[in-house]
Scaffold this motif. Structure first.
Motif, PDB file in Angstrom:
ATOM      1  N   ASP A  38       0.832  -1.199   0.000  1.00  0.00           N
ATOM      2  CA  ASP A  38       0.000   0.000   0.000  1.00  0.00           C
ATOM      3  C   ASP A  38       0.867   1.249   0.000  1.00  0.00           C
ATOM      4  N   PRO A  39       1.003   1.947  -1.137  1.00  0.00           N
ATOM      5  CA  PRO A  39       1.838   3.150  -1.178  1.00  0.00           C
ATOM      6  C   PRO A  39       1.237   4.313  -0.392  1.00  0.00           C
ATOM      7  N   LYS A  40      -0.028   4.183   0.009  1.00  0.00           N
ATOM      8  CA  LYS A  40      -0.672   5.228   0.802  1.00  0.00           C
ATOM      9  C   LYS A  40      -0.648   4.914   2.301  1.00  0.00           C
ATOM     10  N   ALA A  41       0.034   3.839   2.668  1.00  0.00           N
ATOM     11  CA  ALA A  41       0.132   3.486   4.085  1.00  0.00           C
ATOM     12  C   ALA A  41       0.828   4.601   4.850  1.00  0.00           C
ATOM     13  N   VAL A  42       0.254   5.003   5.960  1.00  0.00           N
ATOM     14  CA  VAL A  42       0.810   6.080   6.779  1.00  0.00           C
ATOM     15  C   VAL A  42       1.722   5.480   7.837  1.00  0.00           C
ATOM     16  N   ALA A  43       2.945   5.987   7.896  1.00  0.00           N
ATOM     17  CA  ALA A  43       3.930   5.477   8.863  1.00  0.00           C
ATOM     18  C   ALA A  43       4.832   6.617   9.308  1.00  0.00           C
ATOM     19  N   PHE A  44       5.324   6.507  10.536  1.00  0.00           N
ATOM     20  CA  PHE A  44       6.281   7.480  11.040  1.00  0.00           C
ATOM     21  C   PHE A  44       7.638   7.266  10.379  1.00  0.00           C
ATOM     22  N   LEU A  45       8.247   8.361   9.961  1.00  0.00           N
ATOM     23  CA  LEU A  45       9.564   8.269   9.337  1.00  0.00           C
ATOM     24  C   LEU A  45      10.655   7.973  10.352  1.00  0.00           C
ATOM     25  N   ARG A  46      10.415   8.295  11.606  1.00  0.00           N
ATOM     26  CA  ARG A  46      11.430   8.180  12.646  1.00  0.00           C
ATOM     27  C   ARG A  46      12.710   8.882  12.182  1.00  0.00           C
ATOM     28  N   SER A  47      13.853   8.243  12.268  1.00  0.00           N
ATOM     29  CA  SER A  47      15.101   8.952  11.917  1.00  0.00           C
ATOM     30  C   SER A  47      15.264   9.192  10.426  1.00  0.00           C
ATOM     31  N   SER A  48      14.433   8.593   9.604  1.00  0.00           N
ATOM     32  CA  SER A  48      14.478   8.911   8.173  1.00  0.00           C
ATOM     33  C   SER A  48      14.066  10.353   7.911  1.00  0.00           C
ATOM     34  N   ALA A  49      13.477  11.016   8.919  1.00  0.00           N
ATOM     35  CA  ALA A  49      13.068  12.414   8.765  1.00  0.00           C
ATOM     36  C   ALA A  49      14.220  13.385   8.954  1.00  0.00           C
ATOM     37  N   LYS A  50      15.374  12.934   9.427  1.00  0.00           N
ATOM     38  CA  LYS A  50      16.442  13.851   9.820  1.00  0.00           C
ATOM     39  C   LYS A  50      16.931  14.780   8.705  1.00  0.00           C
ATOM     40  N   PRO A  51      17.093  14.313   7.467  1.00  0.00           N
ATOM     41  CA  PRO A  51      17.518  15.268   6.425  1.00  0.00           C
ATOM     42  C   PRO A  51      16.536  16.420   6.239  1.00  0.00           C
ATOM     43  N   PHE A  52      15.250  16.170   6.531  1.00  0.00           N
ATOM     44  CA  PHE A  52      14.245  17.224   6.399  1.00  0.00           C
ATOM     45  C   PHE A  52      14.215  18.112   7.635  1.00  0.00           C
ATOM     46  N   VAL A 181      -0.131  16.140   8.133  1.00  0.00           N
ATOM     47  CA  VAL A 181       1.003  15.423   8.710  1.00  0.00           C
ATOM     48  C   VAL A 181       0.634  14.995  10.128  1.00  0.00           C
ATOM     49  N   GLU A 182       0.646  13.701  10.370  1.00  0.00           N
ATOM     50  CA  GLU A 182       0.367  13.195  11.720  1.00  0.00           C
ATOM     51  C   GLU A 182       1.615  13.392  12.580  1.00  0.00           C
ATOM     52  N   SER A 189      12.741  12.256  21.847  1.00  0.00           N
ATOM     53  CA  SER A 189      11.825  13.269  22.386  1.00  0.00           C
ATOM     54  C   SER A 189      11.498  14.401  21.418  1.00  0.00           C
ATOM     55  N   ALA A 190      12.092  14.416  20.229  1.00  0.00           N
ATOM     56  CA  ALA A 190      11.747  15.430  19.237  1.00  0.00           C
ATOM     57  C   ALA A 190      10.439  15.064  18.543  1.00  0.00           C
ATOM     58  N   PRO A 191       9.708  16.057  18.035  1.00  0.00           N
ATOM     59  CA  PRO A 191       8.519  15.733  17.238  1.00  0.00           C
ATOM     60  C   PRO A 191       8.895  14.892  16.024  1.00  0.00           C
ATOM     61  N   ASN A 192       8.022  13.975  15.656  1.00  0.00           N
ATOM     62  CA  ASN A 192       8.242  13.150  14.477  1.00  0.00           C
ATOM     63  C   ASN A 192       6.973  13.119  13.653  1.00  0.00           C
ATOM     64  N   PHE A 193       7.110  12.710  12.388  1.00  0.00           N
ATOM     65  CA  PHE A 193       6.043  12.869  11.417  1.00  0.00           C
ATOM     66  C   PHE A 193       5.645  11.536  10.795  1.00  0.00           C
ATOM     67  N   ALA A 194       4.342  11.363  10.591  1.00  0.00           N
ATOM     68  CA  ALA A 194       3.823  10.215   9.861  1.00  0.00           C
ATOM     69  C   ALA A 194       3.044  10.719   8.656  1.00  0.00           C
ATOM     70  N   VAL A 195       3.393  10.213   7.483  1.00  0.00           N
ATOM     71  CA  VAL A 195       2.723  10.575   6.237  1.00  0.00           C
ATOM     72  C   VAL A 195       2.624   9.317   5.377  1.00  0.00           C
ATOM     73  N   PRO A 196       1.805   9.339   4.337  1.00  0.00           N
ATOM     74  CA  PRO A 196       1.783   8.202   3.414  1.00  0.00           C
ATOM     75  C   PRO A 196       3.163   7.954   2.801  1.00  0.00           C
ATOM     76  N   LEU A 197       3.480   6.707   2.536  1.00  0.00           N
ATOM     77  CA  LEU A 197       4.761   6.372   1.924  1.00  0.00           C
ATOM     78  C   LEU A 197       4.956   7.142   0.620  1.00  0.00           C
ATOM     79  N   TYR A 198       3.890   7.310  -0.141  1.00  0.00           N
ATOM     80  CA  TYR A 198       3.987   8.066  -1.396  1.00  0.00           C
ATOM     81  C   TYR A 198       4.565   9.450  -1.152  1.00  0.00           C
ATOM     82  N   ASN A 199       4.057  10.151  -0.155  1.00  0.00           N
ATOM     83  CA  ASN A 199       4.486  11.528   0.091  1.00  0.00           C
ATOM     84  C   ASN A 199       5.894  11.600   0.655  1.00  0.00           C
TER      85      ASN A 199
END
Length: 352
Positions: A38-52, A181-182, A189-199
């Protein structure tokens, strides 16, 4: 989340365990090139968000303001292992910007680096905050607050201007509104983001292919991807999958692991043909992908590296030489017991 079978491990002729998940592959124009599950599955990026999370700081001139080196910028995007090299790099940033280690609110855990881990045990010492794998990110957040003359005490509060700008920037890269963005709280302890895999994949494609972005943001994206690929040993550690993939990728592949089975990969433009757009890949392993514990008590993933390499193989991205260099990570790997006897095989089982 509608997940499909990604990977299985056999013993003899029997499948002994199986891992499920989803994949989205998107180009910088927003085209869904391929997907699995499911490319629209919503998941937290966790540390994959760091470059952003570092992007607003770089876009606003933070690299120049504090004279960050590419190595220091890389560790600001890192899930490092707390080695002496990593800690000394973080300490160097803190000294220059005038931040004390005790101001970091990321917490403490044992380092992933084996030598650092052994030294603590042998000398009956406790780990330091700077050995936390997110200390580079937190140091950069404090640097940004300092640069903007904002209070550092609550820099992790989602309502702090720093976190609001990070959230808005990430949403823009994903081509989502902030409300789409969820939000959650990360392990550091930093805020983290969950979005669809597509996004998430789209955001990574745009990080790697800056056409259509403002000049300030495009320049910041180029600085980040260049730092990550030039100093991949700062992103994880020598010999780890992210480090090895970026090193073998020779500046054309950017990747960042996240906890609980998340992985994001970016392919720079011209990877498939002259003029081809950049591509982002986001994958999530549903069970979290914690295969075993190493000496340093850090989760060792068996699924994400192998699945990543199988995706790149099916896309035709890696040369035969690159595949051989990365073969210890998969995609096909024999399973051996403690005597070195082959008892089965671990293998991806999906087709894009």
């Amino acid at each position: 989340m509608t997940a499909h079978l990604l990977y299985e491990v056999t013993r003899g002729d029997i499948v002994e365990s199986a891992h499920y998940g989803s994949i989205a592959i998107v180009d910088s124009n927003g085209k869904l090139i391929s997907s699995y599950g499911d490319p629209k599955a919503v998941a937290f990026l966790r540390s994959s968000a760091k470059p952003f999370q570092i992007l607003p700081f770089v876009e606003r001139g933070g690299v120049e303001y504090f004279q960050f080196t590419p190595r220091e910028l890389a560790i600001s995007c890192a899930s490092h292992e707390g080695s002496d090299l990593h800690v000394q790099t973080v300490e160097g940033i803190q000294k220059r910007i005038g931040v004390d280690e005790n101001q970091l609110q990321c917490g403490v855990h044992m380092p992933g680096d084996v030598d650092a881990f052994k030294w603590l045990i042998t000398n009956n010492k406790q780990p330091t905050v700077n050995q936390n794998n997110c200390s580079g990110k937190h140091t950069a957040m404090l640097a940004y607050a300092k640069m903007r003359r904002l209070p550092p005490e609550n820099y992790l509060d989602i309502n702090h201007p720093i976190q609001q700008e990070i959230l808005a920037t990430f949403a823009e890269m994903c081509q989502l509104s902030v409300n789409e963005v969820e939000l959650g709280t990360d392990g550091c302890s930093a805020p983290n983001f969950a979005v669809p895999l597509y996004n998430a994949a789209l955001a990574m494609a745009r990080l790697c292919d800056t056409r259509g972005l403002s000049e300030a943001r495009a320049s910041a994206c180029r600085k980040i991807t260049s730092a990550m690929t030039t100093h991949p040993e700062m992103i994880s550690a020598y010999g780890e999958f992210d480090e090895q993939l970026m090193r073998v990728g020779a500046g054309k592949i950017v990747c960042k692991r996240g906890a609980e089975g998340y992985q994001i990969i970016g392919l720079l433009p011209d990877m498939f043909s002259p003029g081809s757009p950049g591509v982002g890949i986001a994958l999530k392993v549903s069970d979290g992908d914690a295969a075993r514990m190493s000496l340093a008590l850090v989760h060792s993933a068996r699924v994400r590296p192998a699945v990543t390499l199988e995706i790149l193989r099916q896309l035709g991205v890696l040369s035969s030489e690159q595949q051989r260099a990365l073969a210890p990570f998969g995609p096909l790997k024999p399973v051996k017991n403690h005597r070195g006897i082959v008892t089965g095989q671990s293998r991806p089982v999906f087709k894009l």
